[in-house]
Write an enzyme that holds these catalytic residues in place. Sequence first.
Site, PDB file in Angstrom:
ATOM      1  N   HIS A 103      38.841  -9.183   1.973  1.00 49.50           N
ATOM      2  CA  HIS A 103      39.372  -8.382   0.495  1.00 49.50           C
ATOM      3  C   HIS A 103      40.932  -8.266   0.891  1.00 49.50           C
ATOM      4  O   HIS A 103      41.419  -8.208   1.976  1.00 49.50           O
ATOM      5  CB  HIS A 103      38.674  -7.202   0.501  1.00 49.50           C
ATOM      6  CG  HIS A 103      37.117  -7.300  -0.001  1.00 49.50           C
ATOM      7  ND1 HIS A 103      36.254  -6.487  -0.641  1.00 49.50           N
ATOM      8  CD2 HIS A 103      36.223  -8.552  -0.074  1.00 49.50           C
ATOM      9  CE1 HIS A 103      35.153  -7.041  -0.934  1.00 49.50           C
ATOM     10  NE2 HIS A 103      35.338  -8.303  -0.565  1.00 49.50           N
ATOM     11  N   GLU A 136      42.792  -5.486   0.506  1.00 47.78           N
ATOM     12  CA  GLU A 136      43.174  -4.384   1.381  1.00 47.78           C
ATOM     13  C   GLU A 136      43.464  -4.650   2.886  1.00 47.78           C
ATOM     14  O   GLU A 136      44.352  -4.456   3.581  1.00 47.78           O
ATOM     15  CB  GLU A 136      42.379  -3.126   1.057  1.00 47.78           C
ATOM     16  CG  GLU A 136      42.278  -2.672  -0.405  1.00 47.78           C
ATOM     17  CD  GLU A 136      41.091  -3.343  -1.181  1.00 47.78           C
ATOM     18  OE1 GLU A 136      40.466  -2.472  -2.012  1.00 47.78           O
ATOM     19  OE2 GLU A 136      40.728  -4.570  -0.755  1.00 47.78           O
ATOM     20  N   CYS A 163      36.175  -1.257  -2.198  1.00 43.35           N
ATOM     21  CA  CYS A 163      34.994  -1.052  -2.251  1.00 43.35           C
ATOM     22  C   CYS A 163      34.272  -0.168  -1.126  1.00 43.35           C
ATOM     23  O   CYS A 163      35.324   0.132   0.067  1.00 43.35           O
ATOM     24  CB  CYS A 163      34.262  -2.635  -1.842  1.00 43.35           C
ATOM     25  SG  CYS A 163      34.812  -3.269  -0.289  1.00 43.35           S
ATOM     26  N   SER A 182      37.922 -39.995 -31.762  1.00 35.91           N
ATOM     27  CA  SER A 182      38.712 -38.437 -31.624  1.00 35.91           C
ATOM     28  C   SER A 182      39.986 -38.433 -30.442  1.00 35.91           C
ATOM     29  O   SER A 182      40.297 -37.689 -30.032  1.00 35.91           O
ATOM     30  CB  SER A 182      37.550 -37.503 -31.204  1.00 35.91           C
ATOM     31  OG  SER A 182      36.930 -37.967 -29.906  1.00 35.91           O
ATOM     32  N   TRP A 238      43.369 -39.793 -29.257  1.00 35.31           N
ATOM     33  CA  TRP A 238      43.155 -38.633 -28.840  1.00 35.31           C
ATOM     34  C   TRP A 238      44.014 -37.512 -29.921  1.00 35.31           C
ATOM     35  O   TRP A 238      44.824 -38.024 -30.730  1.00 35.31           O
ATOM     36  CB  TRP A 238      44.233 -38.098 -27.633  1.00 35.31           C
ATOM     37  CG  TRP A 238      43.623 -38.945 -26.611  1.00 35.31           C
ATOM     38  CD1 TRP A 238      43.986 -40.013 -25.940  1.00 35.31           C
ATOM     39  CD2 TRP A 238      42.539 -38.566 -25.819  1.00 35.31           C
ATOM     40  NE1 TRP A 238      43.475 -40.410 -24.759  1.00 35.31           N
ATOM     41  CE2 TRP A 238      42.269 -39.522 -24.359  1.00 35.31           C
ATOM     42  CE3 TRP A 238      41.595 -37.500 -25.843  1.00 35.31           C
ATOM     43  CZ2 TRP A 238      41.302 -39.541 -23.664  1.00 35.31           C
ATOM     44  CZ3 TRP A 238      40.632 -37.190 -24.757  1.00 35.31           C
ATOM     45  CH2 TRP A 238      40.464 -38.225 -23.739  1.00 35.31           C
ATOM     46  N   GLU A 278      33.158 -26.807 -24.210  1.00 33.72           N
ATOM     47  CA  GLU A 278      34.000 -27.847 -24.885  1.00 33.72           C
ATOM     48  C   GLU A 278      33.007 -28.711 -25.825  1.00 33.72           C
ATOM     49  O   GLU A 278      33.330 -29.960 -26.032  1.00 33.72           O
ATOM     50  CB  GLU A 278      34.740 -28.621 -24.058  1.00 33.72           C
ATOM     51  CG  GLU A 278      35.644 -28.040 -22.987  1.00 33.72           C
ATOM     52  CD  GLU A 278      36.363 -28.784 -22.068  1.00 33.72           C
ATOM     53  OE1 GLU A 278      36.672 -30.292 -22.523  1.00 33.72           O
ATOM     54  OE2 GLU A 278      36.704 -28.509 -20.911  1.00 33.72           O
ATOM     55  N   GLY A 314      30.574 -29.821 -29.281  1.00 32.55           N
ATOM     56  CA  GLY A 314      31.086 -29.901 -30.598  1.00 32.55           C
ATOM     57  C   GLY A 314      30.537 -28.770 -31.625  1.00 32.55           C
ATOM     58  O   GLY A 314      30.466 -27.821 -31.061  1.00 32.55           O
ATOM     59  N   THR A 350      26.930 -26.870 -31.403  1.00 31.37           N
ATOM     60  CA  THR A 350      27.220 -26.140 -30.124  1.00 31.37           C
ATOM     61  C   THR A 350      27.818 -24.621 -30.477  1.00 31.37           C
ATOM     62  O   THR A 350      27.228 -23.623 -29.989  1.00 31.37           O
ATOM     63  CB  THR A 350      27.670 -26.777 -28.878  1.00 31.37           C
ATOM     64  OG1 THR A 350      26.815 -27.707 -28.563  1.00 31.37           O
ATOM     65  CG2 THR A 350      27.520 -25.717 -27.791  1.00 31.37           C
TER      66      THR A 350
END
Length: 368
Positions: free
Chosen positions: A50, A52, A80, A173, A175, A296, A298, A301
Amino acid sequence: MDEEKYIKRCLDLAKKALGYTSPNPLVGAVLVYKDKIIGEGYHTTFGGPHAEVEAINDAIRNGNENLIKKSTLYVNLEPCCHWGKTPPCVDKILQFGIKKVVCSMFDPNPKVKGKGIKKLRLNGVECEVGILEKEAKELNKFYIKWITKKLPYITIKSAITLDGKIATKTGDSKWISSELSRKYVHQLRSIYDAVLVGVNTVLKDNPELTTHDFGRNPLRVVIGDISKLAKNGFEKYKIFSDNSKTVIFTKKNRFTNLINKKFSNVEIFEFRKKFISFKKIFSILANLNISSVLVEGGGETIWYLLKEKLIDDFILFVSPKIFGGKDAKTFVEGEGVKFVKDAFKVKIENVEFISEDLVLKGKILNKS
């Protein structure tokens, strides 16, 4: 304030590990003696030391071991106090006799959640909490949602025209956004644990869903009737390439056994119902230690995610183009809302340009 200056340094250090510590948080730490940093470090990878501990070890390497007990430890998350993959950081702090700890926020993990600070204070360590807390929470938004809600943080990403289209009426599509924007997205994927698309996006665009060597590849997640891909042969689709793992959520069909035999990097979750609850999908992903998902997919979704109130924020690349056409796809489709009062509200938090594209970043306000 000196406290803010050193916490900012902690946040900058923590960001160096973006994409590599999940599902653990991003944490940086600095040790300061008489307004001079004598050691610093950050949590570099899941399962590693970690922040620290890294800062203490750095101070020792720098020949400052005798100054550690006289220094102040700055860290962007509460140390922690439990055993995980590594020993408790609180014990390390006490071992070296550090007398003051300044941190940004309490750890929302129920195993910690104030217990680390409490143990330090009970052992005579002065503790200050809340410095740059807002910035610290934004940095660890993935971790906070995953540890408190048992769900991953959800970001939707879409490239659209000025009239909101993601493709022409013929489905073309490539681009919409600029080359620089696409490279930015490749880098963005490296920060998220998973990238999610619907099977229709796979059919239409055949995306690879990788970082294209801009960092570690995310888990690829595909939802929908996977049998739709059988006609062209599964080998054609880049989601089955072996440069990343793919998880598929699909209704039960006769092709799943074939896919499992052909591709060793694919895991399939079958459901009997045609429509699978996104909350169920995200719950499964959370149990796989997925703390963040970049969607990502359409318009369908994204609509269902909005409807289920599961989206946390969004990134839109708005290209200075106009497609027109009532049959051209938009980035949110589905049934839509009936009345203006029912609209999903957003807060635009950042506006910038990448090449000629306007990039909008913000949060969904009326979510659960």
